[in-house]
Enzyme design. Structure first.
Site, PDB file in Angstrom:
ATOM      1  N   ASN A 213       0.582  -2.490 -10.101  1.00 38.59           N
ATOM      2  CA  ASN A 213      -0.436  -1.580 -10.653  1.00 38.59           C
ATOM      3  C   ASN A 213      -1.098  -2.166 -11.891  1.00 38.59           C
ATOM      4  OD1 ASN A 213       1.235   0.140  -8.829  1.00 38.59           O
ATOM      5  ND2 ASN A 213      -0.256   1.657  -9.492  1.00 38.59           N
TER       6      ASN A 213
ATOM      7  N   ASP B  59     -24.367 -11.321  -3.533  1.00 37.28           N
ATOM      8  CA  ASP B  59     -23.419 -10.659  -2.641  1.00 37.28           C
ATOM      9  C   ASP B  59     -22.802 -11.762  -1.783  1.00 37.28           C
ATOM     10  OD1 ASP B  59     -22.162  -9.341  -0.570  1.00 37.28           O
ATOM     11  OD2 ASP B  59     -23.687  -7.769  -0.434  1.00 37.28           O
TER      12      ASP B  59
ATOM     13  N   TYR C 138      -7.029  -0.885   3.700  1.00 33.11           N
ATOM     14  CA  TYR C 138      -7.139  -1.683   2.472  1.00 33.11           C
ATOM     15  C   TYR C 138      -6.077  -2.783   2.459  1.00 33.11           C
ATOM     16  CZ  TYR C 138      -6.440  -3.111  -2.336  1.00 33.11           C
ATOM     17  OH  TYR C 138      -6.250  -3.870  -3.462  1.00 33.11           O
TER      18      TYR C 138
HETATM   19  N1  UFG Z   1      -1.277   9.621  -9.173  1.00 34.97           N
HETATM   20  C1  UFG Z   1      -1.186  10.967  -9.505  1.00 34.97           C
HETATM   21  N2  UFG Z   1      -2.335  11.612  -9.862  1.00 34.97           N
HETATM   22  C2  UFG Z   1      -3.547  10.999  -9.911  1.00 34.97           C
HETATM   23  C3  UFG Z   1      -3.630   9.631  -9.577  1.00 34.97           C
HETATM   24  C4  UFG Z   1      -2.467   8.980  -9.208  1.00 34.97           C
HETATM   25  O1  UFG Z   1      -0.111  11.560  -9.466  1.00 34.97           O
HETATM   26  O2  UFG Z   1      -4.542  11.668 -10.234  1.00 34.97           O
HETATM   27  C5  UFG Z   1      -0.048   8.917  -8.816  1.00 34.97           C
HETATM   28  C6  UFG Z   1      -0.107   8.319  -7.428  1.00 34.97           C
HETATM   29  O3  UFG Z   1       0.332   9.250  -6.483  1.00 34.97           O
HETATM   30  C7  UFG Z   1       0.816   7.114  -7.584  1.00 34.97           C
HETATM   31  C8  UFG Z   1       0.666   6.699  -9.050  1.00 34.97           C
HETATM   32  O4  UFG Z   1       0.098   7.839  -9.707  1.00 34.97           O
HETATM   33  O5  UFG Z   1       2.125   7.500  -7.372  1.00 34.97           O
HETATM   34  C9  UFG Z   1      -0.257   5.534  -9.258  1.00 34.97           C
HETATM   35  O6  UFG Z   1      -1.473   5.799  -8.556  1.00 34.97           O
HETATM   36  P1  UFG Z   1      -2.765   4.887  -8.694  1.00 34.97           P
HETATM   37  O7  UFG Z   1      -3.821   5.515  -7.825  1.00 34.97           O
HETATM   38  O8  UFG Z   1      -3.083   4.645 -10.118  1.00 34.97           O
HETATM   39  O9  UFG Z   1      -2.296   3.507  -8.095  1.00 34.97           O
HETATM   40  P2  UFG Z   1      -1.673   3.206  -6.653  1.00 34.97           P
HETATM   41  O10 UFG Z   1      -0.209   2.904  -6.888  1.00 34.97           O
HETATM   42  O11 UFG Z   1      -2.002   4.189  -5.642  1.00 34.97           O
HETATM   43  O12 UFG Z   1      -2.547   1.951  -6.275  1.00 34.97           O
HETATM   44  C10 UFG Z   1      -2.339   0.669  -6.733  1.00 34.97           C
HETATM   45  C11 UFG Z   1      -3.667  -0.036  -6.873  1.00 34.97           C
HETATM   46  C12 UFG Z   1      -4.385  -0.043  -5.555  1.00 34.97           C
HETATM   47  C13 UFG Z   1      -3.485  -0.671  -4.538  1.00 34.97           C
HETATM   48  C14 UFG Z   1      -2.131  -0.024  -4.502  1.00 34.97           C
HETATM   49  C15 UFG Z   1      -1.204  -0.799  -3.644  1.00 34.97           C
HETATM   50  O13 UFG Z   1      -4.437   0.624  -7.843  1.00 34.97           O
HETATM   51  O14 UFG Z   1      -5.571  -0.774  -5.675  1.00 34.97           O
HETATM   52  O15 UFG Z   1      -1.572   0.008  -5.804  1.00 34.97           O
HETATM   53  O16 UFG Z   1      -0.086  -0.067  -3.332  1.00 34.97           O
HETATM   54  F1  UFG Z   1      -3.992  -0.542  -3.302  1.00 34.97           F
END
Ligand code: UFG
Length: 320
Positions: A164, A45, A135
């Site tokens: 992403n 860790d 985060y």
């Molecule tokens: N989404 C859905 N349904 C789900 C999951 C996600 O509609 O069940 C949508 C989210 O609203 C978003 C898109 O799909 O619009 C992508 O979502 P993710 O959770 O896959 O990824 P994020 O864009 O939220 O997150 C990514 C990284 C994170 C980081 C973030 C930075 O995975 O670690 O970008 O903006 F913090």
């Protein structure tokens, strides 16, 4: 070269380890979770300064890749102490140990979340940094600490701001597996595989052509190649800096679902839900600098390839 990959048992870290080994480097993984058989793994860790000093006393490393952080935006809001402790305080312990050991080069996993709500897209590295959750703030704090560590101690670093991260090893040996899974593509593919009733779409009233959020999906194997180029950049005397990593192409949640239907040939049920807190409508990278300065050329820049590799992994591991 001999490299330490902190967090090398995780999704992006494990792809990095495979990439470095294939390029002929020596690699040691430091992680609290076990690495795959055949990979040199130290259970460690990074909050443990003594363990780091022992490791660095035993082995010389030319550079450290740091992938070990918590990544769930929602959890960072409800439990910020956990995020600042792991993502900032433990990273600081690692950096101090590197300085004590004379290790001069670090590649750090950062994120598009350092930009917050975009003021313009595509987002370049000059875009104001205004993270909107703990985060993103934890990553931006480390980026600023790294600038100070360069000035004071000569520790050179490259921060790679992922958009992403998605997809899986093209050879089918590695893939994405978070617990719990929150990322869009694996959740869609779980719905396609019948292990989830449906995919929930968070928000259908955004100011985008189909009303769902737009993101820039970048293949995990292309992230790995960018990290290798970044460490070569430092070894050639490159200065401390940050690069965006994305394809510069935006796809909506609906487009990802449609692509997954084409790739899998399966039915995917969709449930519409309210917006998820903290989701900007559109996040798309301008990664021109990584291409120009590092010579980065993503190999898998189509969403179809990204989803296909993720699906091949999903099919191979139906027991998950
Ligand atoms: N989404 C859905 N349904 C789900 C999951 C996600 O509609 O069940 C949508 C989210 O609203 C978003 C898109 O799909 O619009 C992508 O979502 P993710 O959770 O896959 O990824 P994020 O864009 O939220 O997150 C990514 C990284 C994170 C980081 C973030 C930075 O995975 O670690 O970008 O903006 F913090």
């Amino acid at each position: 070269m001999k490299y330490l990959v902190v967090g090398g048992s995780g999704y992006i870290g494990s792809h990095m380890v495979k990439h470095l080994l294939r390029a002929g480097h020596e690699v040691v993984v430091a992680d609290t979770a076990a690495a795959d058989p055949g990979i040199e793994w130290v259970e460690l860790d990074i909050a443990n300064a003594h363990a780091l000093d022992t490791l660095f006393g035993d082995c010389h490393f030319d550079a450290v890749f740091h992938f070990a952080s918590f990544i769930q935006v929602g959890e960072s809001v409800s439990d910020p102490g956990k995020y600042y402790q792991n993502n900032v305080a433990a990273t600081l312990t690692l950096l101090n140990a590197m300085v004590r050991a004379g290790i001069r080069h670090l590649i750090f996993s950062s994120t598009a979340a350092v930009y917050g709500d975009p003021q313009y897209v595509p987002i370049d590295e000059q875009h104001p940094k205004a993270p909107i959750n703990p985060y993103g703030r934890s990553k931006w704090m480390v980026e600023q600490i790294l600038q100070d560590f360069d000035r004071a101690y000569g520790l050179k670093s490259v921060c790679l701001r992922y958009f992403n991260a998605a997809g899986a090893d093209p050879d089918g040996l590695l893939g994405e597996c978070h617990e719990p899974e929150t990322h869009l593509i694996p959740l869609i593919l779980q719905a396609a595989a019948g292990r989830r009733e449906a995919i929930t779409v968070f928000g259908h009233d955004y100011d985008t052509p189909d009303g769902s959020c737009i993101r820039d999906y970048v293949h995990v194997a292309d992230l790995a190649s960018a990290h290798e180029l970044a460490v070569e950049y430092l070894s050639k005397g490159g200065t401390t800096t940050a690069f965006n990593l994305g394809n510069g192409l935006g796809f909506s949640v609906q487009q990802v679902i449609d692509t997954a239907r084409d790739v899998t040939g399966r039915q995917i049920n969709v449930v519409e839900a309210a917006r998820r807190d903290g989701d900007p409508a559109r996040l798309v990278a301008d990664a021109t600098r990584a291409r120009l300065v590092l010579g980065w050329q993503p190999r898998f820049d189509s969403l179809e390839q990204i989803v296909r590799h993720a699906w091949e992994w999903e099919l191979q591991y139906p027991w998950r």
